[in-house]
Design a protein around this motif. Structure first.
Motif, PDB file in Angstrom:
ATOM      1  N   GLY A   1       0.817  -1.204   0.000  1.00  0.00           N
ATOM      2  CA  GLY A   1       0.000   0.000   0.000  1.00  0.00           C
ATOM      3  C   GLY A   1       0.849   1.251   0.000  1.00  0.00           C
ATOM      4  N   LEU A   2       0.299   2.314  -0.545  1.00  0.00           N
ATOM      5  CA  LEU A   2       0.962   3.619  -0.535  1.00  0.00           C
ATOM      6  C   LEU A   2       0.035   4.599   0.173  1.00  0.00           C
ATOM      7  N   HIS A   3       0.482   5.051   1.332  1.00  0.00           N
ATOM      8  CA  HIS A   3      -0.297   5.980   2.146  1.00  0.00           C
ATOM      9  C   HIS A   3       0.384   7.341   2.109  1.00  0.00           C
ATOM     10  N   VAL A   4      -0.396   8.384   2.298  1.00  0.00           N
ATOM     11  CA  VAL A   4       0.171   9.728   2.354  1.00  0.00           C
ATOM     12  C   VAL A   4      -0.519  10.513   3.463  1.00  0.00           C
ATOM     13  N   ARG A   5       0.303  11.183   4.248  1.00  0.00           N
ATOM     14  CA  ARG A   5      -0.201  12.061   5.311  1.00  0.00           C
ATOM     15  C   ARG A   5      -0.036  13.494   4.834  1.00  0.00           C
ATOM     16  N   THR A   6      -1.145  14.217   4.777  1.00  0.00           N
ATOM     17  CA  THR A   6      -1.162  15.527   4.138  1.00  0.00           C
ATOM     18  C   THR A   6      -1.379  16.656   5.139  1.00  0.00           C
ATOM     19  N   LEU A   7      -1.472  17.835   4.587  1.00  0.00           N
ATOM     20  CA  LEU A   7      -1.803  19.015   5.371  1.00  0.00           C
ATOM     21  C   LEU A   7      -3.272  18.982   5.788  1.00  0.00           C
ATOM     22  N   TYR A   8      -3.644  19.983   6.543  1.00  0.00           N
ATOM     23  CA  TYR A   8      -4.958  20.102   7.170  1.00  0.00           C
ATOM     24  C   TYR A   8      -6.121  20.082   6.184  1.00  0.00           C
ATOM     25  N   SER A   9      -5.995  20.818   5.090  1.00  0.00           N
ATOM     26  CA  SER A   9      -7.123  20.961   4.173  1.00  0.00           C
ATOM     27  C   SER A   9      -6.720  20.600   2.749  1.00  0.00           C
ATOM     28  N   PRO A  10      -7.690  20.224   1.914  1.00  0.00           N
ATOM     29  CA  PRO A  10      -7.384  19.967   0.506  1.00  0.00           C
ATOM     30  C   PRO A  10      -6.777  21.191  -0.184  1.00  0.00           C
ATOM     31  N   TYR A  11      -7.253  22.375   0.144  1.00  0.00           N
ATOM     32  CA  TYR A  11      -6.709  23.587  -0.468  1.00  0.00           C
ATOM     33  C   TYR A  11      -5.229  23.746  -0.130  1.00  0.00           C
ATOM     34  N   ASP A  12      -4.902  23.647   1.154  1.00  0.00           N
ATOM     35  CA  ASP A  12      -3.509  23.812   1.571  1.00  0.00           C
ATOM     36  C   ASP A  12      -2.612  22.748   0.958  1.00  0.00           C
ATOM     37  N   THR A  13      -3.130  21.537   0.891  1.00  0.00           N
ATOM     38  CA  THR A  13      -2.358  20.432   0.340  1.00  0.00           C
ATOM     39  C   THR A  13      -2.039  20.677  -1.129  1.00  0.00           C
ATOM     40  N   LYS A  14      -3.033  21.073  -1.898  1.00  0.00           N
ATOM     41  CA  LYS A  14      -2.798  21.332  -3.323  1.00  0.00           C
ATOM     42  C   LYS A  14      -1.930  22.575  -3.530  1.00  0.00           C
TER      43      LYS A  14
ATOM     44  N   ILE B   1      -2.625   6.137  -4.577  1.00  0.00           N
ATOM     45  CA  ILE B   1      -2.566   6.022  -3.119  1.00  0.00           C
ATOM     46  C   ILE B   1      -3.708   5.140  -2.627  1.00  0.00           C
ATOM     47  N   ASP B   2      -3.469   4.509  -1.501  1.00  0.00           N
ATOM     48  CA  ASP B   2      -4.467   3.619  -0.916  1.00  0.00           C
ATOM     49  C   ASP B   2      -5.131   4.222   0.315  1.00  0.00           C
ATOM     50  N   VAL B   3      -4.381   5.033   1.051  1.00  0.00           N
ATOM     51  CA  VAL B   3      -4.893   5.646   2.271  1.00  0.00           C
ATOM     52  C   VAL B   3      -4.427   7.089   2.328  1.00  0.00           C
ATOM     53  N   LEU B   4      -5.332   7.961   2.733  1.00  0.00           N
ATOM     54  CA  LEU B   4      -5.023   9.372   2.939  1.00  0.00           C
ATOM     55  C   LEU B   4      -5.235   9.693   4.415  1.00  0.00           C
ATOM     56  N   VAL B   5      -4.242  10.334   5.014  1.00  0.00           N
ATOM     57  CA  VAL B   5      -4.345  10.763   6.403  1.00  0.00           C
ATOM     58  C   VAL B   5      -4.213  12.283   6.412  1.00  0.00           C
ATOM     59  N   SER B   6      -5.240  12.973   6.877  1.00  0.00           N
ATOM     60  CA  SER B   6      -5.183  14.424   6.991  1.00  0.00           C
ATOM     61  C   SER B   6      -4.693  14.780   8.389  1.00  0.00           C
ATOM     62  N   SER B   7      -3.746  15.678   8.459  1.00  0.00           N
ATOM     63  CA  SER B   7      -3.182  16.081   9.746  1.00  0.00           C
ATOM     64  C   SER B   7      -3.915  17.282  10.303  1.00  0.00           C
TER      65      SER B   7
END
Length: 194
Positions: free
Chosen positions: A140-153, A168-174
């Motif tokens: 699996g490929l997981h990614v831990r991102t920033l708080y919001s979709p806007y900030d992440t992009k 990606i298989d799993v998304l973790v929002s911080s």
């Protein structure tokens, strides 16, 4: 299930020796791949705009996956920026638009799209390498991102595209750094990454 993680922008935290912060031989030996702001000032990071840097990360993740884990996780909410105004970015921007990106703000939509293109290319390379070595979807490929979709992009991480492509298989929002705001909009994330 077990996932092994690595910070994308902490160039001294190479697997499995993650206690030698900012002492990464690869970074120290390759100053030509540093990240630069639009004024030409060097930033203490290396840029994913360079194929050699992307290959280094792919190799790190393959090495991690060989540990026997079920997934690898990219910690993408720390160590930003991953790409800014490096020569490959400027050259590609000029090729596409006939102008230099150096006078443009970081939130220029065309520049952001190029940053997203570069980072999506990295994710494709990672997914392809994992599937080639271990079998399609076995790791699996997981990614831990920033708080919001806007900030992440905004920082070049187009997780919506990654999800659409099955990268990606799993998304973790911080949560936000102060930890006091638990208002992550889970529904917004689910809509983007079903």
């Amino acid at each position: 299930k077990m996932s092994v993680s690595l910070r994308m922008g902490a160039w001294g935290l190479t697997y499995p020796y993650d206690q030698y912060y900012f002492d990464c031989d690869f970074m120290q030996e390759n100053p030509q791949w540093r990240t630069y702001d639009r004024n030409g000032d060097e930033i203490a990071a290396i840029s994913y705009a360079y194929p050699e840097v992307r290959k280094f990360m792919v190799d790190e993740l393959l090495n991690m996956a060989r540990s026997g884990c079920d997934a690898v996780t990219l910690i993408a909410h720390r160590g930003i920026p991953y790409v800014l105004y490096e020569k490959p970015v400027a050259d590609r921007f000029f090729e596409l638009y006939g102008e230099s990106p150096y006078e443009l703000p970081l939130d220029e939509p065309r520049l952001n799209a190029l940053h997203c293109e570069i980072m999506t290319g990295l994710m494709r390379e990672i997914r392809t390498a994992l599937d080639a070595e271990f079998g399609k979807g076995k790791i699996g490929l997981h990614v831990r991102t920033l708080y919001s979709p806007y900030d992440t992009k905004y920082v070049g991480l187009d997780v919506e595209e990654w999800a659409k492509e099955g990268l990606i298989d799993v998304l973790v929002s911080s949560s936000r750094f102060n930890g006091s705001d638990s208002g992550i909009d889970v529904d917004e994330w689910r809509e983007l990454c079903p």
